[in-house]
Design an enzyme around this catalytic site. Structure first.
Site, PDB file in Angstrom:
ATOM      1  N   ASP A 231      38.536  41.690  46.818  1.00 59.05           N
ATOM      2  CA  ASP A 231      38.217  40.544  47.668  1.00 59.05           C
ATOM      3  C   ASP A 231      39.440  39.777  48.146  1.00 59.05           C
ATOM      4  O   ASP A 231      39.348  38.999  49.085  1.00 59.05           O
ATOM      5  CB  ASP A 231      37.272  39.583  46.940  1.00 59.05           C
ATOM      6  CG  ASP A 231      37.830  39.105  45.607  1.00 59.05           C
ATOM      7  OD1 ASP A 231      39.001  39.405  45.309  1.00 59.05           O
ATOM      8  OD2 ASP A 231      37.099  38.429  44.865  1.00 59.05           O
TER       9      ASP A 231
ATOM     10  N   ASP B 242      44.451  42.755  47.229  1.00 55.06           N
ATOM     11  CA  ASP B 242      43.612  43.920  46.944  1.00 55.06           C
ATOM     12  C   ASP B 242      43.627  44.937  48.079  1.00 55.06           C
ATOM     13  O   ASP B 242      43.171  46.072  47.908  1.00 55.06           O
ATOM     14  CB  ASP B 242      42.149  43.494  46.706  1.00 55.06           C
ATOM     15  CG  ASP B 242      41.984  42.760  45.385  1.00 55.06           C
ATOM     16  OD1 ASP B 242      42.801  43.005  44.476  1.00 55.06           O
ATOM     17  OD2 ASP B 242      41.051  41.959  45.273  1.00 55.06           O
TER      18      ASP B 242
ATOM     19  N   ASP C 283      35.490  44.693  39.976  1.00 57.34           N
ATOM     20  CA  ASP C 283      35.943  43.447  39.377  1.00 57.34           C
ATOM     21  C   ASP C 283      34.795  42.871  38.556  1.00 57.34           C
ATOM     22  O   ASP C 283      33.641  43.280  38.723  1.00 57.34           O
ATOM     23  CB  ASP C 283      36.365  42.477  40.485  1.00 57.34           C
ATOM     24  CG  ASP C 283      37.099  41.265  39.929  1.00 57.34           C
ATOM     25  OD1 ASP C 283      37.490  41.299  38.749  1.00 57.34           O
ATOM     26  OD2 ASP C 283      37.263  40.292  40.681  1.00 57.34           O
TER      27      ASP C 283
END
Length: 827
Positions: free
Chosen positions: A573, A577, A301
């Site tokens: 996170d 996910d 990310d």
């Protein structure tokens, strides 16, 4: 405003009421460790050999053997305790953590340190650490199946009554919303504790390498027992001595059984995980340690991983004007952008956890202090959270001096534009401003407002008549270590793919700053939605930057990469996910900002949320696997001459060259070498300049077995030649045995030297990592066995003459050259 407990008061309550845990992670007592060591096959063989010595009337040999048993058992016990300490430390590190208000600030503490009266902050995906009374709740639903068995989530709200609807219970999971609660019961006093539930320690799943090693040990044990029985029969038939034949057979079984392999593997993986923990990378699944070395793609990310996740408002824009809060910091905030910041703050949580909302509040306190644009006296009526369908959130407020409700919205600019139903010209102007701000690498939010006069609020945000207010550009600086980490990945043949929910321009700007490959363009999530499986695989092959990606699309991107044969490490996170983390070969959760759901689904947890930590983990994974192969080569190579010196003398009609006491004494060299020297070996130069090892590569592959066999045969021939040479020099059989055994011990040490580094010759490396005491110790062991009368008698040695010793040293030198030659010829 609630400031929470003071640190001193929390410490006092913790002392009085005890930690917030149901059952502390138990460590095996010493007697259990001792029992596990005594029940190993090797010790059964040793006890049988001791009994045979007693039957043969060799009391001194029996006592000597038992003495070595105690020494080797102590070494094994120390190794077991070391592994236990490492695993216990990992359990402590992997204990869940909670966000609490302490002395007016938000801090993270281990859940075991929560006390009654603490104020805890929870978000969707967090596991409730203790029984709590809700003080504030926004759209909260909880999975209480752990307690009730019911799979449907239960909705909660903050009320004056202390009933189940206003309480959260330890062990349950927040599936939606955010909450603030006061701890009312901890540990055994919680609902979970009253049910008698027990929290187990960290369980370590068997990895493919562990399964492969167990299979090798089983095969070796079966072959060893068969050959041992054959040797016992052959010796007894040749020499008409059944007891001596049985002793020879037991010695061969000890020589063949590679009992070090499981110990070495456990220590390598356990200590490797502990070394990673010292680098702020927590290993939750031991299999991840070995898998790291095969990683070919890192999916990361942007926010918090590539950037600092310390947002600050950089620029405010409205159709009437704009203001840069950095370059124009000395100027007062223009009235034209007051409402942009005002409504962005109203669209945020007052007790903000999200970095963007914190940045907005900090900017408001700095820029709007002493103005009418901060509304501490307004009452929150309703909250419309962000959703996958609409990337915007709205909060409904009641002003003390107005009947109408005021609604503030913020979110992705395109979502806010959609809420405002703007005409094409205004849309075009705003989109142009968004692109201009995003090109700077800034995160851009749209802000809107609405007024609603009816008492009953609509079910969705689209039903409000929103007016566009402006744009907020927030800056999240790139982590300073990221460009070097990505360059290291590129040199190591590892591709880094960025998946972010940000605007395309923001994504490409950050990607360029970080050094990511942007030649394949930036692919938005909307473009992926219409593709079939082949299209997804084509996109992941060509592009390394994906923006506006939904959580469920991350799962498909991971699967597309895996379908192309990539070994994928994935960071995440959030609650959504978790499927992608589970699907990836190595799931990596964020320790600081990640949810408990993400951490539970992951194999690794980055305690500092940085890509550099993940690259460090990959480097460690490569080092662990490389050192493990070196250790395995040494263990197998060291067993070859032991087997040869046990079996061949019987076939050649020679006396027994190796007896149980000799084999056991060699464990004093082999075990410390494996657990200390090879595990602590630093990474080879250039380890991160070579491509990842193939995923299908086995630990015990053809190259490893050939190298082990080649080096072991060389040492075996040198030892046999030493015995034959001693006899040729007129030495006795006992002198020849002493010379051959000395060559075996010292040759094993040289074998360690040769395999510490595979890229360079042994004589070009420094003496370190345990070799400083191991080599002199081996020399002293041989000297004591030759010169100390009781040991010489126990070992059945006679001191060899100087000509034989000189010939032995020459053979030792030739063996060292042979080891290097085999090392170079078996890549």
């Amino acid at each position: 405003m609630d400031v929470g407990l003071s640190d001193a008061e929390a410490a006092r309550r913790l002392r009085e009421e005890g930690p917030n845990e149901l059952a502390p992670a138990a460590r095996r007592p010493l007697w259990r460790l001792l029992l596990s060591v005594l029940t190993e096959p090797m010790f059964g063989l040793l006890l049988a050999c001791g009994a045979l010595y007693a039957l043969l009337g060799n009391a001194q040999e029996a006592w000597t053997l038992m003495g070595f048993v105690v020494v080797v058992m102590a070494i094994s016990l120390v190794q077991q305790q070391r592994a236990e300490r490492s695993l216990h430390a990992l359990r402590e590190l992997s204990a869940p953590r909670a966000q609490v208000w302490r002395e007016g600030r938000v801090c993270r503490v281990p859940s075991r340190e929560l006390v009654r009266g603490d104020t805890v902050l929870l978000d969707a995906g967090d596991r409730v650490p203790a029984d709590m009374r809700l003080l504030a709740a926004t759209g909260v639903s909880v999975d209480e199946s752990l307690l009730t068995g019911e799979s449907a989530p239960v909705f909660k709200s903050a009320t004056e009554r202390m009933d189940a609807a206003a309480c959260l219970f330890a062990g349950t999971l927040l599936t939606a919303g955010s909450a603030r609660g006061e701890v009312v019961a901890t540990g055994a006093r919680s609902a979970l504790g009253r049910l008698g539930a027990s929290l187990g320690g960290v369980t370590v799943a068997a990895s493919p390498v562990q399964l492969e090693t167990a299979r090798i040990v089983r095969v070796a044990a079966a072959v060893g027992l068969g050959l041992a029985a054959l040797l016992a029969l052959l010796y007894g038939w040749q020499r008409q001595d059944a007891l001596q034949g049985l002793l020879a057979g037991l010695t061969l079984a000890m020589a063949i059984l590679p009992e070090e392999l499981p110990v070495v593997l456990t220590l390598f993986l356990g200590l490797g995980a502990w070394r990673l923990a010292r680098e702020k990378v927590l290993v939750r699944q031991m299999s991840a340690v070995e898998a790291l070395g095969a990683t070919t793609v890192l999916c990361v990310d942007k926010t918090g991983t590539l950037t600092l996740n310390r947002m600050a408002v950089r620029r405010l824009w409205s159709p009437q004007g704009e203001h840069d809060l950095v370059s124009e910091r000395d100027l007062p905030l223009p009235e034209a952008v007051h409402e942009t910041l005002e409504y962005a703050i109203l669209a945020s949580h007052r007790q903000a956890i999200d970095p963007m909302e914190r940045a907005l509040q900090e900017a408001g306190q700095r820029e709007l202090a002493q103005t009418e644009h901060l509304h501490a006296d307004w009452t929150l009526v309703e909250d419309y959270p962000l959703s996958a369908e609409l990337l915007a959130m709205s909060r409904v407020w009641q002003s003390p001096d107005r009947r109408e409700r005021l609604i503030a919205a913020k979110g992705a600019p395109e979502a806010v534009i959609d809420l405002c139903h703007l005409d094409a010209a205004r849309q075009s102007r705003i989109v142009g401003q968004v692109a201009r701000l995003a090109d700077q690498g800034w995160r851009v939010l749209g802000v809107a407002r609405a007024v609603f006069a009816a008492d009953r609020l609509p079910p969705i945000q689209h039903d409000f008549d929103f007016e566009f207010v402006g744009l907020v550009a927030l800056e999240d600086p790139l982590r300073p270590e990221v460009p070097a980490a990505i360059a290291e990945c590129r040199a190591a043949g590892i591709r880094v793919v960025m998946m972010t929910g940000d605007h395309p321009s923001t994504a490409v700007s950050v990607a360029r700053q970080a050094g990511l490959d942007v030649a394949g363009g930036v692919v938005p999530g909307t473009a992926l939605a219409a593709l079939d499986d082949a299209g997804w695989q084509d996109q992941v092959a060509r592009s390394s930057v994906f923006c506006r990606v939904q959580p469920e699309q991350k799962l498909r991107l991971v699967q597309a990469l895996q379908a192309r044969g990539e070994v994928v490490a994935m960071t995440g996170d959030g609650v959504n996910d978790a499927p992608a983390l589970r699907a990836a070969h190595i799931g990596v959760a964020m320790g600081a900002r990640g949810t408990d759901v993400a951490r539970e689904a992951a194999d690794l947890v980055l305690m500092q949320d940085s890509l550099a930590g993940l690259v460090t983990a990959v480097r460690h994974g490569r080092r662990v696997f490389a050192n493990l192969r070196k250790a395995m080569v040494f263990v197998l190579a060291a067993h070859v001459p032991i087997i040869g010196l046990t079996f061949l003398p019987v076939l050649l009609g020679w006396p027994m060259l190796l007896m149980p006491v000799h084999v056991l004494c060699l464990q004093l060299v082999i075990d410390p070498a494996c657990s200390l020297v090879f595990e602590a070996q630093p990474a080879e130069p250039g380890l991160m300049q070579v491509p990842p090892r193939p995923r299908q590569m086995r630990l015990f592959d053809r190259h490893l077995l050939l190298r082990s066999l080649g080096q072991g045969l060389g040492l075996a021939l040198a030892c046999l030649a030493a015995y034959a040479g001693a006899l040729a020099f007129g030495e006795s059989a006992e002198s020849g045995r002493a010379l051959s055994y000395g060559l075996l011990v010292l040759g094993s040490v040289i074998l360690i030297f040769a395999n510490r580094h595979w890229a360079v010759a042994a004589w070009r490396t420094r003496v370190r990592d345990g070799m400083g005491w191991l080599a002199p110790g081996a020399v002293l062991l041989v000297a004591a066995a030759w010169w100390v009368p009781p040991l010489r008698q126990a070992f059945a040695f006679e001191r060899p003459g100087f000509p034989a010793v000189g010939a032995g040293l020459l053979l030792l030198g030739l063996a060292a050259v042979w080891f290097e030659w085999v090392k170079q010829r078996t890549p």
